[in-house]
Motif scaffolding. Structure first.
Motif, PDB file in Angstrom:
ATOM      1  N   GLY A 193      -5.644   9.241  18.629  1.00 55.11           N
ATOM      2  CA  GLY A 193      -5.578   9.838  17.232  1.00 55.11           C
ATOM      3  C   GLY A 193      -4.418  10.864  17.288  1.00 55.11           C
ATOM      4  N   HIS A 194      -4.643  11.996  16.481  1.00 55.56           N
ATOM      5  CA  HIS A 194      -3.583  13.098  16.207  1.00 55.56           C
ATOM      6  C   HIS A 194      -4.381  14.248  16.189  1.00 55.56           C
ATOM      7  CE1 HIS A 194      -1.442   9.490  14.830  1.00 55.56           C
ATOM      8  NE2 HIS A 194      -0.262  10.159  15.110  1.00 55.56           N
ATOM      9  N   ARG A 195      -3.773  15.332  16.603  1.00 57.26           N
ATOM     10  CA  ARG A 195      -4.171  16.741  16.680  1.00 57.26           C
ATOM     11  C   ARG A 195      -2.967  17.643  16.239  1.00 57.26           C
ATOM     12  NH1 ARG A 195      -8.215  17.665  21.527  1.00 57.26           N
ATOM     13  NH2 ARG A 195      -9.716  16.037  20.974  1.00 57.26           N
ATOM     14  N   GLN A 196      -3.250  18.683  15.787  1.00 59.75           N
ATOM     15  CA  GLN A 196      -2.279  19.738  15.425  1.00 59.75           C
ATOM     16  C   GLN A 196      -2.090  20.582  16.579  1.00 59.75           C
ATOM     17  OE1 GLN A 196      -0.478  20.209  12.618  1.00 59.75           O
ATOM     18  NE2 GLN A 196      -1.288  18.306  11.832  1.00 59.75           N
ATOM     19  N   VAL A 197      -0.983  20.718  17.011  1.00 57.51           N
ATOM     20  CA  VAL A 197      -0.356  21.539  18.171  1.00 57.51           C
ATOM     21  C   VAL A 197       0.684  22.486  17.942  1.00 57.51           C
ATOM     22  CG1 VAL A 197       0.196  21.673  20.717  1.00 57.51           C
ATOM     23  CG2 VAL A 197      -1.225  20.002  19.978  1.00 57.51           C
ATOM     24  N   ASN A 198       0.498  23.777  17.778  1.00 59.95           N
ATOM     25  CA  ASN A 198       1.509  24.739  17.250  1.00 59.95           C
ATOM     26  C   ASN A 198       2.057  24.231  15.835  1.00 59.95           C
ATOM     27  OD1 ASN A 198       1.124  26.298  19.576  1.00 59.95           O
ATOM     28  ND2 ASN A 198       2.504  25.157  20.812  1.00 59.95           N
ATOM     29  N   GLY A 199       1.008  23.713  15.244  1.00 56.71           N
ATOM     30  CA  GLY A 199       1.461  23.364  13.739  1.00 56.71           C
ATOM     31  C   GLY A 199       2.020  21.989  13.373  1.00 56.71           C
ATOM     32  N   ALA A 200       2.270  21.530  14.588  1.00 57.39           N
ATOM     33  CA  ALA A 200       2.817  19.933  14.469  1.00 57.39           C
ATOM     34  C   ALA A 200       1.844  19.032  14.874  1.00 57.39           C
ATOM     35  CB  ALA A 200       4.042  19.970  15.561  1.00 57.39           C
TER      36      ALA A 200
END
Length: 168
Positions: free
Chosen positions: A23-30
């Motif tokens: 999947g995808h996660r938001q890390v530092n807004g990215a």
């Protein structure tokens, strides 16, 4: 590397893991592409960025040739470790952290020899247990082994060959 859901991989610290989610996660807004693994022995979930898979040391389970090599290391290794307990322990830890199954087999071999020849410390006993568990986790991923009990008996048999020939 095969990062499909259901794929089996080996983690250097946790042993056998299975890809359970992508999947995808938001890390530092990215947005960051991540993979979630389930540790087979404990059902613990580990999520890491896909870009870090190689840096963590995840790898495919060993093949038949490597299985034979590991069993030979258990039975015939001649590697010596430092006599000083703290240096020896650090060397064992470094070998286990490397994720190299041959290094793990050397740790099991060395600690089994030490335990056979003399009493080992509680720390070394725990390290031997952890190294054996990693080795068993790896071996049961190979079709040659029916289950954990079969893998453990093959490890014991290989170590027995070492003692039968008088290694120490």
């Amino acid at each position: 590397m095969n990062l499909e859901i259901g794929s089996a991989l080996m983690h250097p610290r946790h042993g056998a893991v299975t890809v359970s989610d992508l999947g995808h996660r938001q890390v530092n807004g990215a947005p960051v592409e991540v993979v979630t693994f389930t540790v087979n022995a404990t059902n613990m979930q580990i999520t890491i960025p896909v870009a870090n898979v190689d840096a963590v040391g995840l790898r495919q389970p060993i093949d038949s040739a490597r299985v034979d090599e590991v069993l030979d290391i258990l039975a015939f290794s001649t590697e010596e470790f430092d006599g000083n307990w703290s240096r020896r322990y650090k060397a064992y830890e470094a070998k286990l952290a490397s994720g190299d199954i041959r290094a793990t087999a050397q740790v099991v071999h060395s600690l089994a020899v030490r335990r056979h020849d003399t009493r080992i410390s509680a720390g070394e006993q725990r390290l031997l247990g952890r190294a054996r568990a990693l080795l068993v986790d790896e071996l049961v991923q190979h079709p040659r082994f029916d289950d954990r009990t079969h893998a453990e008996s093959c490890i014991d048999e290989a170590l027995g060959r070492m003692f039968d020939r008088g290694a120490s």
